[in-house]
Scaffold this motif. Sequence first.
Motif, PDB file in Angstrom:
ATOM      1  N   GLN A  59      32.824  40.973  49.814  1.00 16.43           N
ATOM      2  CA  GLN A  59      33.444  41.131  48.511  1.00 16.43           C
ATOM      3  C   GLN A  59      34.514  40.054  48.293  1.00 16.43           C
ATOM      4  O   GLN A  59      35.169  39.602  49.240  1.00 16.43           O
ATOM      5  CB  GLN A  59      34.082  42.517  48.383  1.00 16.43           C
ATOM      6  CG  GLN A  59      33.075  43.653  48.496  1.00 16.43           C
ATOM      7  CD  GLN A  59      31.999  43.586  47.428  1.00 16.43           C
ATOM      8  OE1 GLN A  59      32.283  43.665  46.239  1.00 16.43           O
ATOM      9  NE2 GLN A  59      30.744  43.434  47.855  1.00 16.43           N
ATOM     10  N   GLU A  60      34.661  39.643  47.039  1.00 15.98           N
ATOM     11  CA  GLU A  60      35.712  38.694  46.691  1.00 15.98           C
ATOM     12  C   GLU A  60      37.069  39.374  46.856  1.00 15.98           C
ATOM     13  O   GLU A  60      37.265  40.505  46.428  1.00 15.98           O
ATOM     14  CB  GLU A  60      35.560  38.217  45.248  1.00 15.98           C
ATOM     15  CG  GLU A  60      34.261  37.477  44.970  1.00 15.98           C
ATOM     16  CD  GLU A  60      34.219  36.107  45.630  1.00 15.98           C
ATOM     17  OE1 GLU A  60      35.284  35.623  46.051  1.00 15.98           O
ATOM     18  OE2 GLU A  60      33.126  35.526  45.713  1.00 15.98           O
ATOM     19  N   MET A  61      38.004  38.666  47.485  1.00 14.47           N
ATOM     20  CA  MET A  61      39.347  39.179  47.717  1.00 14.47           C
ATOM     21  C   MET A  61      40.324  38.473  46.778  1.00 14.47           C
ATOM     22  O   MET A  61      40.213  37.270  46.545  1.00 14.47           O
ATOM     23  CB  MET A  61      39.767  38.942  49.170  1.00 14.47           C
ATOM     24  CG  MET A  61      38.764  39.442  50.208  1.00 14.47           C
ATOM     25  SD  MET A  61      38.487  41.221  50.132  1.00 14.47           S
ATOM     26  CE  MET A  61      40.100  41.815  50.669  1.00 14.47           C
ATOM     27  N   ASP A  62      41.278  39.239  46.237  1.00 17.61           N
ATOM     28  CA  ASP A  62      42.274  38.694  45.325  1.00 17.61           C
ATOM     29  C   ASP A  62      43.216  37.770  46.086  1.00 17.61           C
ATOM     30  O   ASP A  62      43.939  38.204  46.979  1.00 17.61           O
ATOM     31  CB  ASP A  62      43.058  39.832  44.672  1.00 17.61           C
ATOM     32  CG  ASP A  62      43.946  39.352  43.518  1.00 17.61           C
ATOM     33  OD1 ASP A  62      44.332  38.167  43.517  1.00 17.61           O
ATOM     34  OD2 ASP A  62      44.249  40.156  42.628  1.00 17.61           O
ATOM     35  N   PHE A  63      43.224  36.489  45.716  1.00 12.96           N
ATOM     36  CA  PHE A  63      44.045  35.520  46.424  1.00 12.96           C
ATOM     37  C   PHE A  63      45.531  35.854  46.308  1.00 12.96           C
ATOM     38  O   PHE A  63      46.301  35.691  47.258  1.00 12.96           O
ATOM     39  CB  PHE A  63      43.777  34.111  45.880  1.00 12.96           C
ATOM     40  CG  PHE A  63      44.560  33.029  46.567  1.00 12.96           C
ATOM     41  CD1 PHE A  63      44.135  32.523  47.784  1.00 12.96           C
ATOM     42  CD2 PHE A  63      45.709  32.513  46.001  1.00 12.96           C
ATOM     43  CE1 PHE A  63      44.843  31.527  48.432  1.00 12.96           C
ATOM     44  CE2 PHE A  63      46.433  31.517  46.631  1.00 12.96           C
ATOM     45  CZ  PHE A  63      45.996  31.024  47.846  1.00 12.96           C
ATOM     46  N   ALA A  64      45.951  36.343  45.132  1.00 11.33           N
ATOM     47  CA  ALA A  64      47.364  36.639  44.904  1.00 11.33           C
ATOM     48  C   ALA A  64      47.854  37.783  45.782  1.00 11.33           C
ATOM     49  O   ALA A  64      49.056  37.898  46.048  1.00 11.33           O
ATOM     50  CB  ALA A  64      47.599  36.973  43.431  1.00 11.33           C
ATOM     51  N   LYS A  65      46.949  38.626  46.236  1.00 11.49           N
ATOM     52  CA  LYS A  65      47.338  39.779  47.060  1.00 11.49           C
ATOM     53  C   LYS A  65      46.983  39.580  48.533  1.00 11.49           C
ATOM     54  O   LYS A  65      46.965  40.536  49.304  1.00 11.49           O
ATOM     55  CB  LYS A  65      46.652  41.044  46.542  1.00 11.49           C
ATOM     56  CG  LYS A  65      47.059  41.423  45.123  1.00 11.49           C
ATOM     57  CD  LYS A  65      46.330  42.684  44.666  1.00 11.49           C
ATOM     58  CE  LYS A  65      46.747  43.057  43.242  1.00 11.49           C
ATOM     59  NZ  LYS A  65      46.035  44.273  42.759  1.00 11.49           N
ATOM     60  N   ALA A  66      46.728  38.347  48.908  1.00 14.78           N
ATOM     61  CA  ALA A  66      46.271  38.078  50.272  1.00 14.78           C
ATOM     62  C   ALA A  66      47.280  38.535  51.316  1.00 14.78           C
ATOM     63  O   ALA A  66      46.915  38.965  52.398  1.00 14.78           O
ATOM     64  CB  ALA A  66      45.978  36.591  50.443  1.00 14.78           C
TER      65      ALA A  66
END
Length: 367
Positions: A59-66
């Motif tokens: 799944q794509e992960m939110d970069f801003a919430k890494a």
Amino acid sequence: MSTQEVENVTQAKLDFDAECPSCSASIAFNPATGKLTCPYCGFESEIATPEQEEEKVAQEMDFAKAEERGNYNWGVAKKTVICKACAAETIYDALQVADSCPYCGSNQVMEASAENTLAPNGVCAFEVTDKQAGENFHQWIKGKWFTPKAAKISAKPDAFKGVYLPYWTFDSKTSSRYSARYGRHRTVTDKEGKTRTETDWYSTSGFYQEFIDDHLVSATTRYDRAMMRKIEPFHLLNNKAYKPEYVAGFLSERYSVGLQDGWNQAQGEIHDHLHAQITAKIRWEHNADVVANLRFSTNHDDITYKYLMLPIWLSSFRYKEKIYRFMVNGQTGQVGGDAPISPLRVTIAVILSLLVIAVIWYFFIAE
């Protein structure tokens, strides 16, 4: 390791244990069957397919919430092994024996102290077996005309080892505002009848949008990027959500290029891509012959990432005190690497080329 991390590893081991239930050896993923197989007693086990569609692929992960991502275990007991000869670090199943370094072939390997690393969320499993990799490698090295025969004999395809190398992929919605000059060529004839080309220049500006999908960035610094490109592309859409079963029995290199550094590299490469795309857009819209002084600024929105483990068969051999490394794409079988070059064969090729040029010049130009 914290209490919570110990509990996570324990729970994961309940879901999957790399130990063969028949003979207690370490079982491994078999690319030929897609099953877990024991290389000693032949025991086979199916890998369970997730019922939920979103759990089947990475799944794509939110970069801003890494930074909020807290999973730092691999889902099954692992150990880190370091090579004393070249300092390479690899991650093994806890039960797997580290007999030699996959990078330099040295047997000076030792277990290193455990260290938490970010766990991958996707795997492109091996589809090419070690036998197929060996066959492809044999054909590849055989076709290297400039490689000495002795070097070809030294390159043993049975020395291949399967390794999962770390990669980042990035998605981004790009919006770019640009300004540039474009030119149209025209032919001018002077009073003496001679012609020359002149260019009329115009100014332009505009807006360009493009969705960047799965921009790939290697997360290891161990290899020359040029060599890595030789075995690309990978079939990134053919990935599976990370399960420890898929990497069982293979070596796994932990990332040395972090997420932020990976994104910084991706931004530079995406900028170069957008430069080419905007240039092509201006030429098409204005029927231009040339584009110059292109300047643009880009906003990236909805940035997401995946941390994928991609399959590679590695091999190396020594020829005249130098180590040559080779790779085979574990999905496609594409071979890449550097091979020693015979000066004699290069000289012969140069002489033959000069003779061909001389013959062409004599029959088609001199006359």
